[in-house]
Enzyme design. Sequence first.
Site, PDB file in Angstrom:
ATOM      1  N   SER A 183      -3.604  41.421  30.735  1.00  0.00           N
ATOM      2  CA  SER A 183      -2.842  40.751  31.799  1.00  0.00           C
ATOM      3  C   SER A 183      -1.973  41.733  32.563  1.00  0.00           C
ATOM      4  CB  SER A 183      -1.983  39.627  31.223  1.00  0.00           C
ATOM      5  OG  SER A 183      -0.917  40.156  30.445  1.00  0.00           O
ATOM      6  N   ALA A 216       5.631  37.804  25.772  1.00  0.00           N
ATOM      7  CA  ALA A 216       4.787  38.252  24.664  1.00  0.00           C
ATOM      8  C   ALA A 216       3.292  38.210  25.007  1.00  0.00           C
ATOM      9  CB  ALA A 216       5.057  37.386  23.440  1.00  0.00           C
ATOM     10  N   PRO A 217       2.544  39.227  24.562  1.00  0.00           N
ATOM     11  CA  PRO A 217       2.974  40.389  23.757  1.00  0.00           C
ATOM     12  C   PRO A 217       3.522  41.549  24.586  1.00  0.00           C
ATOM     13  CG  PRO A 217       0.613  40.469  24.062  1.00  0.00           C
ATOM     14  CD  PRO A 217       1.077  39.187  24.720  1.00  0.00           C
ATOM     15  N   GLY A 218       3.533  41.394  25.947  1.00  0.00           N
ATOM     16  CA  GLY A 218       4.200  42.411  26.747  1.00  0.00           C
ATOM     17  C   GLY A 218       3.364  43.054  27.838  1.00  0.00           C
ATOM     18  N   GLY A 219       2.296  42.396  28.258  1.00  0.00           N
ATOM     19  CA  GLY A 219       1.458  42.982  29.312  1.00  0.00           C
ATOM     20  C   GLY A 219       2.217  43.241  30.601  1.00  0.00           C
ATOM     21  N   ASP A 235      10.674  35.382  25.197  1.00  0.00           N
ATOM     22  CA  ASP A 235       9.513  34.700  24.622  1.00  0.00           C
ATOM     23  C   ASP A 235       9.774  34.455  23.142  1.00  0.00           C
ATOM     24  OD1 ASP A 235       6.790  33.990  23.702  1.00  0.00           O
ATOM     25  OD2 ASP A 235       6.195  34.703  25.678  1.00  0.00           O
ATOM     26  N   ASP A 255      14.148  29.901  25.394  1.00  0.00           N
ATOM     27  CA  ASP A 255      13.314  29.183  26.361  1.00  0.00           C
ATOM     28  C   ASP A 255      13.396  29.854  27.730  1.00  0.00           C
ATOM     29  OD1 ASP A 255      11.981  27.437  28.018  1.00  0.00           O
ATOM     30  OD2 ASP A 255      13.059  25.650  27.368  1.00  0.00           O
ATOM     31  N   LYS A 300      -0.261  28.478  37.964  1.00  0.00           N
ATOM     32  CA  LYS A 300      -1.531  27.997  37.430  1.00  0.00           C
ATOM     33  C   LYS A 300      -1.995  26.812  38.267  1.00  0.00           C
ATOM     34  CE  LYS A 300      -0.564  30.997  34.290  1.00  0.00           C
ATOM     35  NZ  LYS A 300      -1.215  32.321  34.231  1.00  0.00           N
TER      36      LYS A 300
END
Length: 349
Positions: A183, A216-219, A235, A255, A300
Amino acid sequence: MNTLLLHCRPGFESEVCAELSEHAALLNVAGYAKAKANSAHAEFICTEAGGADALMRGLRFSQLIFPRQWARGAFIDLPETDRISVLLEQLADAPVCGSLWLEVLDTNEGKELSNFCKKFEAPLRKALTKAGRLQDDPRKPRLLLTFKSGREVFLGLAEPNNSAQWPMGIPRLKFPREAPSRSTLKLEEAWHTFIPREQWETRLSDEMTGVDLGAAPGGWTYQLVRRGMLVTAIDNGPMADSLMDTGLVQHLMVDGFTWKPKQPVDWMVCDIVEKPARSAALLETWIGEGLCREAVVNLKLPMKQRYAEVRRLLQRLEDAFAARRIKVSIACKQLYHDREEVTCHLRRL
């Protein structure tokens, strides 16, 4: 040359048709859009002389959401041999061009044509130059040849400063092996798309701070860290150890939709899987309340009426900022590395 050819992500042909039809109506350009599902392109057929040229002059390509590339022109048939002679004949009355791109559609058939284009480009370029149809001049129109097969090509023209930055609108970005997810390429492409390269040192500097919501995970955090920024990653999931080891990342398990920074930051980025209206509301809050200066957020998309939903949300943002009496530049694009989403870039002016 009165047809507009538009490349797009397969499956989004109807969105391109809806978008171009709306713009054509606003510009009083008569015509109609057509496309086949999953063909990775759409056409806008202008029914009055000069219509395609008028559309391209009346629109900025950077303002279009779903098209990846465009050109005005026409489809022509090619023989099995001596294709170059036919192309030269078709270009006899066209303006001299300053560059040449051979393109294919983003389909399996298109990928199979890539090798043909690579072999065909050198002799074609040589013939065009010899015939005086091609000069190395960035001020002149670009000649875009989109091959549907070895026997059919769209012969098109576009202005270099009002079309895609890359052939077919597809950037050739290399995935960094140290990045924790693919990502990361979404945000890197967003930098290239929305921020002029000569402004990177001032707008993406190591003196800045950033927030990554849904990190997460940090892209996306990786891209901020790569620019030397201090990042707050929000996250409940775990972050990659390689990012935490840099000393530039603070990870908060809270959050992302309710957390706010104590001090304004330079950048907020967000790629949370959530309803687009909620992500748009997040943009409205962060930019509207001055929590960040610039933001990149992915929306999205719903299954149906995707263009209509994007336009509705963008209008909602424009109206909200107008009500607050603040100036904000808003850009939106379905990037190559996006899937069922569009990427929005906002900058408070």
